[in-house]
Design a protein around this motif. Structure first.
Motif, mmCIF file in Angstrom:
data_model
loop_
_atom_site.group_PDB
_atom_site.id
_atom_site.type_symbol
_atom_site.label_atom_id
_atom_site.label_comp_id
_atom_site.label_asym_id
_atom_site.label_seq_id
_atom_site.Cartn_x
_atom_site.Cartn_y
_atom_site.Cartn_z
ATOM 1 N N ASN A 93 25.629 40.940 46.121
ATOM 2 C CA ASN A 93 26.304 39.655 46.344
ATOM 3 C C ASN A 93 26.139 39.026 47.723
ATOM 4 O O ASN A 93 26.761 38.001 48.009
ATOM 5 N N ASP A 94 25.318 39.631 48.569
ATOM 6 C CA ASP A 94 25.051 39.030 49.890
ATOM 7 C C ASP A 94 23.653 39.457 50.331
ATOM 8 O O ASP A 94 23.486 40.113 51.360
ATOM 9 N N THR A 95 22.652 39.064 49.528
ATOM 10 C CA THR A 95 21.304 39.625 49.671
ATOM 11 C C THR A 95 20.442 38.854 50.669
ATOM 12 O O THR A 95 19.281 38.536 50.388
ATOM 13 N N ASN B 290 18.207 39.517 56.175
ATOM 14 C CA ASN B 290 18.618 40.359 57.309
ATOM 15 C C ASN B 290 19.576 41.485 56.899
ATOM 16 O O ASN B 290 20.034 42.235 57.745
ATOM 17 N N ASN B 291 19.861 41.603 55.623
ATOM 18 C CA ASN B 291 20.660 42.742 55.151
ATOM 19 C C ASN B 291 19.788 43.890 54.638
ATOM 20 O O ASN B 291 20.269 44.795 53.968
ATOM 21 N N ILE B 292 18.508 43.833 54.968
ATOM 22 C CA ILE B 292 17.600 44.964 54.700
ATOM 23 C C ILE B 292 17.102 45.466 56.053
ATOM 24 O O ILE B 292 16.568 44.680 56.851
ATOM 25 N N VAL C 162 22.004 47.085 53.706
ATOM 26 C CA VAL C 162 23.273 47.163 54.445
ATOM 27 C C VAL C 162 24.216 46.039 54.016
ATOM 28 O O VAL C 162 23.883 45.248 53.131
ATOM 29 N N ASP C 163 25.375 45.977 54.658
ATOM 30 C CA ASP C 163 26.404 44.972 54.394
ATOM 31 C C ASP C 163 26.917 45.091 52.955
ATOM 32 O O ASP C 163 26.669 44.225 52.104
ATOM 33 N N LEU C 164 27.634 46.167 52.714
ATOM 34 C CA LEU C 164 28.059 46.477 51.338
ATOM 35 C C LEU C 164 29.470 45.959 51.024
ATOM 36 O O LEU C 164 30.074 46.365 50.037
#
Ligand code: GN1
Ligand code: MG
Length: 367
Positions: free
Chosen positions: A217-219, A222-224, A237-239
């Motif tokens: 839900n927040d892909t 920069n969340n990889i 990240v950012d789970l």
């Protein structure tokens, strides 16, 4: 060093990290939580976060979700005979086994191990890395396919319920709390003209066409985390918003961010457009990984996801601007308006390229 070093030291101690802190750097990625890199004299590095409790009303529920999801992912790697080291976020518990700490001022903190020699990107300069990142998000969902979605808390109710977001937007227009309505009439009209889009995914879900799965839900790209040495994706990240959702949310939000030819904060809307090569690369990585798992309806509506998530962000940024900037971190009084205009320009370009996007995803339909 940052200002609140004494608080940071206290929180680290509560997590059993009593060594000497030699450096603390604020990491300014992310629009919601406060994030710090904390380095100890024995060279151990941690990510410390102060969770935004205006946005996340029940931070303990986020941590319950995260601990269950990361345990599930670690187990998957173990069963496959692979190490989860640097692949799954690793949160530290207190001596009471808690994943978060609430201080007397109600601030909520959590600590996880810093993934060393990793980097994350806001823009795409390497299509093959974007393809691999698409595969990494696909893999994340595939590994969670057998996770019991009903056991997860809904950390932000109706998070991607665009229809509900639209209703709230209309209330903010009505209230005009920050006296800004007159200055954004053009943007308000843009949203209202597209009201039908707000209901498209929610209706498809209600009709049983698109199923709920466990989604991130927040892909954002920069969340990889990417391995500096191998240039390979390491860890999602950012789970905070891992919840039941539609894959169209994850695909759509990833496209909204990574296939924009500029960053979402760029005030120069002439630089905004949808890069079809980026769309294709991400789609190839993501859909190849989920082949045989997604239904044809889910694949057909990936483009609906891209349009809807972009529209949703127009609504969310504009709502926050009208409310007087209560939700997203801002760097200037017009920041939310600039984000709104950027996402409007992106959505307009997506509308022009809709048929081309659909044609790309159609290649992945099973016959
Ligand atoms: C927020 O904080 P960050 O950057 O991970 C927001 C997302 C938005 C994004 C827009 C919990 O994410 O939903 O898409 O900003 N997260 C929350 O950049 O609202
Ligand atoms: Mg986030």
């Amino acid at each position: 060093m940052v200002q609140n070093i004494d608080v940071i030291r206290r929180v680290c101690k509560k997590f059993g990290r009593t060594g000497e802190i030699i450096d603390v750097q604020e990491i300014k990625i992310g629009n919601i939580n406060k994030t710090y890199l904390v380095i100890f004299s024995d060279t151990e590095k941690y990510i410390l976060q102060q969770v935004n409790t205006y946005v996340f009303k029940h931070p303990d529920e986020i941590m319950a979700n995260i601990s269950a999801v990361t345990a599930h992912l670690k187990n998957k790697y173990a069963v496959a005979g692979k190490s989860h080291y640097r692949r799954v976020m690793d949160f530290i518990t207190t001596d009471k086994g808690e994943y978060g700490i609430q201080l007397e001022d109600s601030s909520f903190w959590r600590l996880c191990i810093y993934v060393d020699r990793s980097v994350s990107y806001n823009t795409v300069s390497d299509l093959s890395l974007l393809r691999k990142s698409g595969a990494a998000f696909g893999e994340f969902e595939a590994l969670l396919a057998d996770f019991d979605a009903d056991s997860l808390y809904e950390t932000i109710p109706g998070f991607h319920n665009t229809a509900k977001r639209y209703e709230n937007f209309l209330k903010s227009v009505e209230n005009d709390a920050a006296w800004r309505r007159a200055s954004v009439q053009e943007e308000i009209d843009f949203v209202i003209e597209r009201a039908e889009l707000a209901k498209k995914l929610t209706t498809l879900h209600e009709e049983g066409v698109l199923p709920n799965r466990v989604t991130h839900n927040d892909t954002k790209y920069n969340n990889i985390l990417i391995d500096i040495d191998t240039n390979e994706p390491l860890c999602v990240v950012d789970l905070d918003t891992v919840m039941p959702g539609l894959v169209a949310y994850d695909f759509g939000d990833a496209i909204r961010f990574a296939a924009n030819t500029t960053i979402e904060d760029d005030p120069d809307t002439s630089k905004v457009s949808l890069d079809l090569a980026c769309f294709e690369a991400f789609a190839d990585g993501y859909l190849s990984r989920l082949k045989g798992f997604l239904t044809n309806d889910e694949i057909i509506h990936m483009t609906t996801g891209a349009l809807t998530m972009t529209y949703e962000l127009v609504i969310r940024f504009l709502t926050d601007y009208l409310d007087g900037d209560k939700y997203f971190k801002i760097k200037s009084p017009t920041h939310n308006l600039e984000r709104t205009r950027n996402q409007i320009a992106l959505l307009k370009d997506m509308e022009r390229k809709e048929a081309q996007m659909i044609a790309i995803t159609e290649r992945y339909l099973s016959k």
